[in-house]
Design a protein around this motif. Structure first.
Motif, PDB file in Angstrom:
ATOM      1  N   ARG A  70      68.925  18.210 -51.806  1.00 41.36           N
ATOM      2  CA  ARG A  70      69.094  18.367 -53.249  1.00 41.36           C
ATOM      3  C   ARG A  70      70.544  18.151 -53.654  1.00 41.36           C
ATOM      4  N   GLN A  71      71.482  18.609 -52.831  1.00 42.21           N
ATOM      5  CA  GLN A  71      72.901  18.391 -53.135  1.00 42.21           C
ATOM      6  C   GLN A  71      73.178  16.894 -53.331  1.00 42.21           C
ATOM      7  N   ILE A  72      72.700  16.092 -52.394  1.00 40.29           N
ATOM      8  CA  ILE A  72      72.974  14.655 -52.440  1.00 40.29           C
ATOM      9  C   ILE A  72      72.256  14.001 -53.622  1.00 40.29           C
ATOM     10  N   GLN A  73      71.034  14.462 -53.902  1.00 37.56           N
ATOM     11  CA  GLN A  73      70.296  13.905 -55.042  1.00 37.56           C
ATOM     12  C   GLN A  73      71.056  14.132 -56.350  1.00 37.56           C
ATOM     13  N   PHE A  74      71.499  15.377 -56.582  1.00 40.92           N
ATOM     14  CA  PHE A  74      72.229  15.674 -57.817  1.00 40.92           C
ATOM     15  C   PHE A  74      73.585  14.968 -57.835  1.00 40.92           C
ATOM     16  N   MET A  75      74.210  14.893 -56.673  1.00 38.18           N
ATOM     17  CA  MET A  75      75.510  14.246 -56.584  1.00 38.18           C
ATOM     18  C   MET A  75      75.433  12.782 -57.023  1.00 38.18           C
ATOM     19  N   THR A  76      74.383  12.106 -56.589  1.00 34.84           N
ATOM     20  CA  THR A  76      74.225  10.685 -56.933  1.00 34.84           C
ATOM     21  C   THR A  76      73.640  10.507 -58.336  1.00 34.84           C
ATOM     22  N   THR A 111      83.205  24.538 -48.750  1.00 37.46           N
ATOM     23  CA  THR A 111      84.017  24.720 -47.551  1.00 37.46           C
ATOM     24  C   THR A 111      84.260  23.347 -46.920  1.00 37.46           C
ATOM     25  N   PRO A 112      85.382  23.172 -46.229  1.00 38.71           N
ATOM     26  CA  PRO A 112      85.632  21.875 -45.595  1.00 38.71           C
ATOM     27  C   PRO A 112      84.584  21.495 -44.564  1.00 38.71           C
ATOM     28  N   SER A 113      84.051  22.467 -43.837  1.00 35.47           N
ATOM     29  CA  SER A 113      83.031  22.138 -42.841  1.00 35.47           C
ATOM     30  C   SER A 113      81.758  21.630 -43.512  1.00 35.47           C
ATOM     31  N   TYR A 114      81.411  22.185 -44.674  1.00 42.49           N
ATOM     32  CA  TYR A 114      80.224  21.689 -45.368  1.00 42.49           C
ATOM     33  C   TYR A 114      80.488  20.315 -45.977  1.00 42.49           C
ATOM     34  N   ALA A 115      81.708  20.081 -46.427  1.00 43.79           N
ATOM     35  CA  ALA A 115      82.067  18.747 -46.933  1.00 43.79           C
ATOM     36  C   ALA A 115      81.887  17.706 -45.830  1.00 43.79           C
ATOM     37  N   ALA A 116      82.317  18.050 -44.621  1.00 42.83           N
ATOM     38  CA  ALA A 116      82.159  17.129 -43.487  1.00 42.83           C
ATOM     39  C   ALA A 116      80.686  16.883 -43.186  1.00 42.83           C
ATOM     40  N   TYR A 117      79.884  17.941 -43.279  1.00 42.98           N
ATOM     41  CA  TYR A 117      78.451  17.795 -43.028  1.00 42.98           C
ATOM     42  C   TYR A 117      77.796  16.944 -44.120  1.00 42.98           C
ATOM     43  N   LEU A 118      78.197  17.164 -45.375  1.00 41.96           N
ATOM     44  CA  LEU A 118      77.673  16.345 -46.463  1.00 41.96           C
ATOM     45  C   LEU A 118      78.012  14.872 -46.243  1.00 41.96           C
ATOM     46  N   ALA A 119      79.254  14.612 -45.817  1.00 41.79           N
ATOM     47  CA  ALA A 119      79.674  13.230 -45.573  1.00 41.79           C
ATOM     48  C   ALA A 119      78.794  12.579 -44.513  1.00 41.79           C
ATOM     49  N   GLU A 120      78.522  13.319 -43.468  1.00 38.36           N
ATOM     50  CA  GLU A 120      77.660  12.807 -42.392  1.00 38.36           C
ATOM     51  C   GLU A 120      76.249  12.542 -42.904  1.00 38.36           C
ATOM     52  N   SER A 121      75.733  13.451 -43.725  1.00 44.10           N
ATOM     53  CA  SER A 121      74.379  13.312 -44.266  1.00 44.10           C
ATOM     54  C   SER A 121      74.301  12.145 -45.251  1.00 44.10           C
ATOM     55  N   ILE A 122      75.344  11.968 -46.052  1.00 40.92           N
ATOM     56  CA  ILE A 122      75.386  10.858 -47.006  1.00 40.92           C
ATOM     57  C   ILE A 122      75.410   9.527 -46.267  1.00 40.92           C
ATOM     58  N   GLU A 123      76.193   9.475 -45.201  1.00 41.14           N
ATOM     59  CA  GLU A 123      76.264   8.266 -44.388  1.00 41.14           C
ATOM     60  C   GLU A 123      74.899   7.948 -43.774  1.00 41.14           C
ATOM     61  N   ALA A 124      74.214   8.974 -43.280  1.00 40.94           N
ATOM     62  CA  ALA A 124      72.912   8.773 -42.654  1.00 40.94           C
ATOM     63  C   ALA A 124      71.872   8.255 -43.643  1.00 40.94           C
ATOM     64  N   ARG A 125      72.014   8.640 -44.910  1.00 44.17           N
ATOM     65  CA  ARG A 125      71.059   8.211 -45.938  1.00 44.17           C
ATOM     66  C   ARG A 125      71.466   6.883 -46.590  1.00 44.17           C
ATOM     67  N   GLY A 126      72.662   6.403 -46.257  1.00 44.53           N
ATOM     68  CA  GLY A 126      73.096   5.118 -46.776  1.00 44.53           C
ATOM     69  C   GLY A 126      73.340   5.100 -48.272  1.00 44.53           C
ATOM     70  N   VAL A 127      73.822   6.230 -48.832  1.00 42.46           N
ATOM     71  CA  VAL A 127      74.010   6.297 -50.287  1.00 42.46           C
ATOM     72  C   VAL A 127      75.482   6.446 -50.678  1.00 42.46           C
ATOM     73  N   LYS A 128      76.392   6.194 -49.750  1.00 44.91           N
ATOM     74  CA  LYS A 128      77.813   6.381 -50.056  1.00 44.91           C
ATOM     75  C   LYS A 128      78.254   5.529 -51.239  1.00 44.91           C
ATOM     76  N   ASP A 129      77.681   4.323 -51.363  1.00 46.75           N
ATOM     77  CA  ASP A 129      78.102   3.447 -52.459  1.00 46.75           C
ATOM     78  C   ASP A 129      77.617   3.926 -53.818  1.00 46.75           C
ATOM     79  N   GLN A 130      76.755   4.958 -53.832  1.00 46.63           N
ATOM     80  CA  GLN A 130      76.275   5.515 -55.097  1.00 46.63           C
ATOM     81  C   GLN A 130      77.123   6.697 -55.575  1.00 46.63           C
ATOM     82  N   LEU A 131      78.079   7.110 -54.748  1.00 49.26           N
ATOM     83  CA  LEU A 131      78.912   8.263 -55.104  1.00 49.26           C
ATOM     84  C   LEU A 131      79.968   7.903 -56.138  1.00 49.26           C
ATOM     85  N   LYS A 132      80.304   8.887 -56.981  1.00 50.14           N
ATOM     86  CA  LYS A 132      81.410   8.744 -57.922  1.00 50.14           C
ATOM     87  C   LYS A 132      82.507   9.768 -57.632  1.00 50.14           C
TER      88      LYS A 132
END
Length: 436
Positions: A167-173, A183-204
């Motif tokens: 849901r975080q990634i859905q709302f983010m995009t 937290t920085p550790s959750y930011a790192a985990y989000l980055a990994e999850s975003i990369e796995a879903r291939g949606v980095k280019d949809q981020l603002k």
């Protein structure tokens, strides 16, 4: 777009800041003396009266207060206003089940929100931004603090709270989040999850405001690279107000302390002697505008260095380094304060001896892991009916209830954890978080 939320105070001269601190300190010392017997008794025991305090130069005369004092005074012993004047509490976890509860009037909430608003603007935020907050809400201060700051700035605020990464990634995009707070550790985990879903280019996303746990410069650069943002540090304590006590600016050479509300000192943790700027020691804060829960000379146990060197961002408030360690045995794991004494309490309550070791690691995705190795008692080791699996399960549940996070429990044979002739080595922290 303004570089500052409250430019006149954030860029005030040192003389103006000193004058304001002097006035507010004198008023606050009289206030706690009149309204808190706990403080009045401590001051009288030192032979100090409010009229002895004329400004910041007299601050060293006042007694320190520690987290143990806050626990001893639980719940209302340090409440300086009638309960009917308070609108909220926040709380930290306790070392033996006794929590620290901090109270807030609406005035306190407004000041806290302004401090967090300064941090958001320092990270490039404005009313045009979408602030995505996945710090926890509830008793934890992270979510509420940045939420209030975001509202003050006028941003569209997404109060996501923690967890539910999908849901975080859905709302983010979908909603175009531009500033991420977690937290920085959750930011790192989000980055990994975003990369796995291939949606980095949809981020603002353009910036992140990360705190509540220690993180290295290497971790900062990795998060910045993986999310395509600039990552800013923020510092705070529930006892003082929460996040926003200090924050990074674009220079990223330390965190500016909001000196119009909090007077910082650095002391020798053994002697209590106040150290000059530039020397490493324990950080101490005095709150000079808080109403409900005003703390004078509160020992944070965080080790840091203060600097008043001119900053390229134009802000004039003193800067503190990232915490460089602790003067006590507290760890921060997954954003949660963890004391060995908490773990010891659970072990003893379940019939184990105080022979244990805590190993903290951080994996490649920057997630903290905590392992607790516990020695069986000699009786357990000899008892053929002793169920290791059941005992491990019960210990794991007990630690989860006490700490609020999951620990990996391993039962080991008696006398296998190394002994020490001096202080027992209870904690092995392999995260290498504190670098001076």
């Amino acid at each position: 777009m303004s570089k500052y939320f409250q430019e006149s105070i954030e860029t005030a001269s040192r003389e103006e800041i000193k004058k304001l601190q002097d006035e507010r300190l004198v008023k606050q010392v009289q206030y706690v003396y009149d309204n808190l017997p706990y403080y009045r008794n401590r001051m009288e025991n030192k032979g100090i009266r409010p009229e002895d305090i004329h400004g910041v130069e007299d601050l060293h005369k006042l007694p320190f207060i520690t987290k143990d004092d806050l626990r001893d005074a639980y719940p209302y012993g340090l409440l300086a206003r009638p309960l009917s004047d308070c609108v909220r509490i926040h709380s930290t976890s306790g070392t033996t089940g006794r929590r620290v509860v901090a109270f807030y009037t609406q005035h306190d909430i407004d000041i806290w929100s302004e401090c967090c608003a300064r941090a958001i603007v320092a990270a490039g935020g404005s009313k045009e931004d979408v602030v995505h907050i996945c710090y926890g809400y509830g008793l934890f201060t992270g979510g509420s603090g940045l939420d209030g700051g975001s509202h003050k700035v006028g941003c569209l605020t997404l109060p996501m709270s923690s967890g539910n990464t999908e849901r975080q990634i859905q709302f983010m995009t979908d909603l175009g989040s531009t500033i991420l707070c977690c937290t920085p550790s959750y930011a790192a985990y989000l980055a990994e999850s975003i990369e796995a879903r291939g949606v980095k280019d949809q981020l603002k996303l353009k910036a992140g405001i990360f705190g509540a746990e220690a993180w290295t410069e290497e971790m900062r650069r990795e998060i910045e690279s993986s999310l395509g943002i600039k990552a800013y540090d923020i510092y705070g304590l529930t006892e003082i107000s929460g996040p926003g006590v200090a924050f990074e600016c674009s220079a990223q050479t330390g965190m500016h302390i909001n000196e119009d509300h909090f007077i910082p000192e650095v002391i020798n943790p053994q002697t209590g002697e106040v150290l000059p700027d530039g020397e490493k020691g324990e950080l101490v804060f005095t709150c000079i505008t808080k109403e409900a829960f005003p703390l004078i000379r509160y020992r944070t146990r965080d080790i840091c260095i203060l600097s008043r060197e001119k900053c390229s961002c134009g802000r004039t408030h003193v800067k503190m380094t990232k915490p460089l360690g602790r003067s006590d045995d507290m760890m921060v794991v997954k954003g949660v304060n963890v004391f060995p004494s908490q773990i010891e309490t659970v072990l003893l309550n379940q019939g184990f001896q105080a022979n244990y070791q805590i190993i903290v690691t951080r994996d490649k995705s920057h997630q903290d892991k905590i392992e607790v190795q516990v020695e069986k008692t000699p009786f357990m080791a000899q008892d053929q009916t002793f169920d290791v699996q059941q005992a491990t399960k019960k210990l794991t549940a007990g630690l989860k209830a006490m700490l609020g996070i999951l620990a990996d429990v391993k039962l080991v044979e008696p006398n296998t954890i190394p002994r020490s002739e001096g202080k027992a080595v209870r904690v092995i922290d392999k995260r290498n978080l504190y670098k001076s």
